[in-house]
Scaffold this motif. Structure first.
Motif, mmCIF file in Angstrom:
data_model
loop_
_atom_site.group_PDB
_atom_site.id
_atom_site.type_symbol
_atom_site.label_atom_id
_atom_site.label_comp_id
_atom_site.label_asym_id
_atom_site.label_seq_id
_atom_site.Cartn_x
_atom_site.Cartn_y
_atom_site.Cartn_z
ATOM 1 N N SER A 224 42.197 33.517 30.282
ATOM 2 C CA SER A 224 43.835 33.551 30.272
ATOM 3 C C SER A 224 43.834 34.047 32.449
ATOM 4 N N ILE A 225 42.807 35.126 32.905
ATOM 5 C CA ILE A 225 42.711 35.633 33.788
ATOM 6 C C ILE A 225 42.642 33.313 34.992
ATOM 7 N N VAL A 226 41.318 33.413 34.852
ATOM 8 C CA VAL A 226 41.483 31.955 35.662
ATOM 9 C C VAL A 226 42.967 30.732 34.861
ATOM 10 N N ALA A 227 43.327 31.202 34.244
ATOM 11 C CA ALA A 227 44.782 30.256 33.706
ATOM 12 C C ALA A 227 45.538 30.327 34.618
ATOM 13 N N PHE A 228 45.885 31.388 35.800
ATOM 14 C CA PHE A 228 47.201 32.408 36.186
ATOM 15 C C PHE A 228 47.034 32.632 37.258
ATOM 16 N N SER A 229 45.569 31.959 38.179
ATOM 17 C CA SER A 229 45.217 33.183 39.060
ATOM 18 C C SER A 229 43.823 32.303 39.876
ATOM 19 N N ALA A 230 44.298 31.766 40.834
ATOM 20 C CA ALA A 230 42.768 32.184 42.135
ATOM 21 C C ALA A 230 42.389 33.008 42.616
ATOM 22 N N ARG A 231 42.427 34.424 41.945
ATOM 23 C CA ARG A 231 42.324 35.683 42.983
ATOM 24 C C ARG A 231 40.551 35.992 43.008
ATOM 25 N N PRO A 232 40.483 35.867 41.431
ATOM 26 C CA PRO A 232 38.874 36.073 41.631
ATOM 27 C C PRO A 232 38.400 35.468 42.931
ATOM 28 N N LEU A 233 38.659 34.225 43.252
ATOM 29 C CA LEU A 233 37.872 33.608 43.675
ATOM 30 C C LEU A 233 38.075 34.165 44.761
ATOM 31 N N TYR A 234 39.394 34.626 45.481
ATOM 32 C CA TYR A 234 38.962 35.488 46.858
ATOM 33 C C TYR A 234 38.491 36.363 46.585
ATOM 34 N N ILE A 235 38.801 37.071 45.417
ATOM 35 C CA ILE A 235 37.938 38.700 45.294
ATOM 36 C C ILE A 235 36.454 38.315 45.564
ATOM 37 N N ILE A 236 35.787 37.369 44.970
ATOM 38 C CA ILE A 236 34.667 37.275 45.394
ATOM 39 C C ILE A 236 33.768 36.351 46.961
ATOM 40 N N SER A 237 34.805 35.853 47.641
ATOM 41 C CA SER A 237 34.993 35.522 49.118
ATOM 42 C C SER A 237 34.924 36.747 49.470
ATOM 43 N N MET A 238 35.780 37.601 49.265
ATOM 44 C CA MET A 238 36.091 39.270 49.953
ATOM 45 C C MET A 238 33.901 39.971 50.105
ATOM 46 N N ILE A 239 34.064 40.186 49.400
ATOM 47 C CA ILE A 239 32.469 40.566 49.055
ATOM 48 C C ILE A 239 31.883 39.493 49.092
ATOM 49 N N GLY A 240 31.192 38.910 49.658
ATOM 50 C CA GLY A 240 30.786 37.893 50.205
ATOM 51 C C GLY A 240 30.431 38.175 52.081
ATOM 52 N N ILE A 270 12.204 45.387 49.979
ATOM 53 C CA ILE A 270 12.944 44.052 49.769
ATOM 54 C C ILE A 270 12.971 43.060 48.673
ATOM 55 N N ILE A 271 12.245 43.271 48.249
ATOM 56 C CA ILE A 271 11.951 42.810 46.477
ATOM 57 C C ILE A 271 13.419 43.410 45.879
ATOM 58 N N ALA A 272 14.048 44.715 45.866
ATOM 59 C CA ALA A 272 15.259 45.102 45.532
ATOM 60 C C ALA A 272 16.958 44.589 45.986
ATOM 61 N N THR A 273 16.373 44.450 46.951
ATOM 62 C CA THR A 273 17.392 43.609 48.241
ATOM 63 C C THR A 273 17.776 42.057 48.517
ATOM 64 N N ILE A 274 16.782 41.721 47.964
ATOM 65 C CA ILE A 274 16.478 40.178 46.735
ATOM 66 C C ILE A 274 17.246 40.026 45.649
ATOM 67 N N ALA A 275 16.935 41.245 44.615
ATOM 68 C CA ALA A 275 17.031 40.746 43.326
ATOM 69 C C ALA A 275 18.218 41.153 43.087
ATOM 70 N N PHE A 276 19.476 42.611 43.884
ATOM 71 C CA PHE A 276 20.118 42.230 44.635
ATOM 72 C C PHE A 276 20.974 41.212 44.351
ATOM 73 N N PHE A 277 20.645 40.300 45.900
ATOM 74 C CA PHE A 277 21.823 39.042 46.060
ATOM 75 C C PHE A 277 21.629 38.488 45.465
ATOM 76 N N GLY A 278 20.256 38.457 44.850
ATOM 77 C CA GLY A 278 19.640 36.929 43.815
ATOM 78 C C GLY A 278 21.764 37.099 42.797
ATOM 79 N N GLY A 279 21.511 38.528 42.042
ATOM 80 C CA GLY A 279 22.240 38.472 41.294
ATOM 81 C C GLY A 279 23.534 38.630 41.197
ATOM 82 N N LEU A 280 23.671 39.054 42.487
ATOM 83 C CA LEU A 280 25.405 38.423 42.805
ATOM 84 C C LEU A 280 25.949 37.016 43.449
ATOM 85 N N GLN A 281 24.852 36.315 44.403
ATOM 86 C CA GLN A 281 24.859 34.656 43.383
ATOM 87 C C GLN A 281 24.886 34.147 42.862
ATOM 88 N N LEU A 282 24.517 34.524 41.450
ATOM 89 C CA LEU A 282 24.751 34.032 40.171
ATOM 90 C C LEU A 282 25.615 34.616 40.088
#
Length: 322
Positions: A224-240, A270-282
């Motif tokens: 229902s959220i993705v049916a009525f808005s592209a706002r999640p895409l904008y949010i992840i763009s801002m996070i990126g 380094i491992i913590a950073t990679i794991a964090f950004f890997g999860g964020l990318q997923l």
């Protein structure tokens, strides 16, 4: 309370495993509407029931000439069942409601009053928490509407229900909508027109248990959220953008440490950073994947539902029993 008898109502009722509720619901609706003078038809949509719901519908259709049924070939979901019933409806107004009697038929009188005042859509929303709901359902319901209002372009009252009256001119436009994973509660809000919401207190289910599980509610929230808005895409763009900026600011620290001979943080960081950004990318890819998936399914142009059997056909814009 009586109204002009030249108006007809179509009441659409999606039904899934409601064999013990059908007859009682019909009696309650007849008791409510007969004194008003309105002509009305009941259109039940059997959404792949595994019990004797269809047999109950057939029995009642033999008794009452204004009871119609549509049997879908499998369980397509409530909103598609609503769409199937609305496609059949030919009344001056369409009322949608559940078959479990949590939507009190007596509320229809209030809807008719507002309709006669000139409102095109009369919808209902739950007044407070559902006194008959389970604890997790009360929590997930609140989270659902808060999340929907925050992340989508529509605003809905907490506990907005599929119990509503829609004028025929709105119904005409709804029949033109052909989108995948339709969400009628949102579509009604999006459509505009002259609307009014009325609060109600859900009645206890006459029999049976609610069929919505926790995972179904989560799926409903996402779709229902993705049916009525592209706002999640904008949010992840801002996070990126935020983390990209943070990464750029980290470069001077690395260079200064290198030239001054200081040790740069070791493998743990380094491992913590990679794991964090890997999860964020997923997470980012999964949000994009949901939107791409909807585009993929929409492009197939499959029918939203398949009718297996019915006791009605549409001839000259009217329902004819068969």
């Amino acid at each position: 309370m009586t109204y002009p008898v030249d108006k007809k109502l179509s009441i659409v009722i999606p039904s899934h495993n409601e064999e013990k509720n059908i007859s009682y619901l019909i009696d309650q609706i007849r008791e409510t509407l007969t004194p008003t003078g309105y002509a009305y038809e009941l259109i039940f949509v059997d959404d792949g029931s595994r019990d004797n719901t269809l047999n109950e519908l057939k029995i009642n259709a033999e008794v009452y000439p204004n009871v119609f049924y549509v049997e879908l070939s499998r369980n397509f979901g409530k909103d598609y069942a609503l769409k199937a019933g609305i496609a059949m409806a030919k009344g001056n107004a369409v009322i949608t409601m559940d078959a479990d009697l949590q939507h009190p038929p007596q509320m229809i009188l209030k809807m008719l009053h507002h309709w006669e005042e000139g409102y095109d859509i009369v919808y209902t929303y739950r007044e407070g928490e559902n006194p008959h709901g389970k604890s997790y359902q009360k929590v997930t319901s609140k989270l659902f509407y808060k999340g929907l209002n925050m992340l989508s372009d529509i605003k809905m009252e907490n506990g907005t229900a599929d119990f509503r009256l829609i004028d025929e001119k709105v119904v005409k436009q709804l029949k033109l909508i052909d989108e995948y994973e339709i969400f009628f509660r949102g579509i009604i809000k999006w459509a505009g027109y002259k609307q009014i919401g009325i609060p109600y207190v859900p009645s206890k289910r006459h029999t049976g248990e609610a069929s919505y599980s926790f995972f179904k509610l989560v799926k409903l929230a996402v779709t229902s959220i993705v049916a009525f808005s592209a706002r999640p895409l904008y949010i992840i763009s801002m996070i990126g953008l935020l983390f990209s900026t943070a990464a750029i600011l980290y470069i001077p620290y690395v260079l200064v440490s290198y030239f001054l001979g200081y040790a740069v943080s070791g493998w743990a960081s380094i491992i913590a950073t990679i794991a964090f950004f890997g999860g964020l990318q997923l997470m980012v890819m999964s949000v994009i994947g949901v939107y791409v998936g909807k585009i993929f399914m929409q492009s197939k142009h499959r029918p939203h539902y398949i009718i297996r059997s019915s006791n009605v056909v549409i001839v000259n814009n009217d329902l004819i029993r068969i």
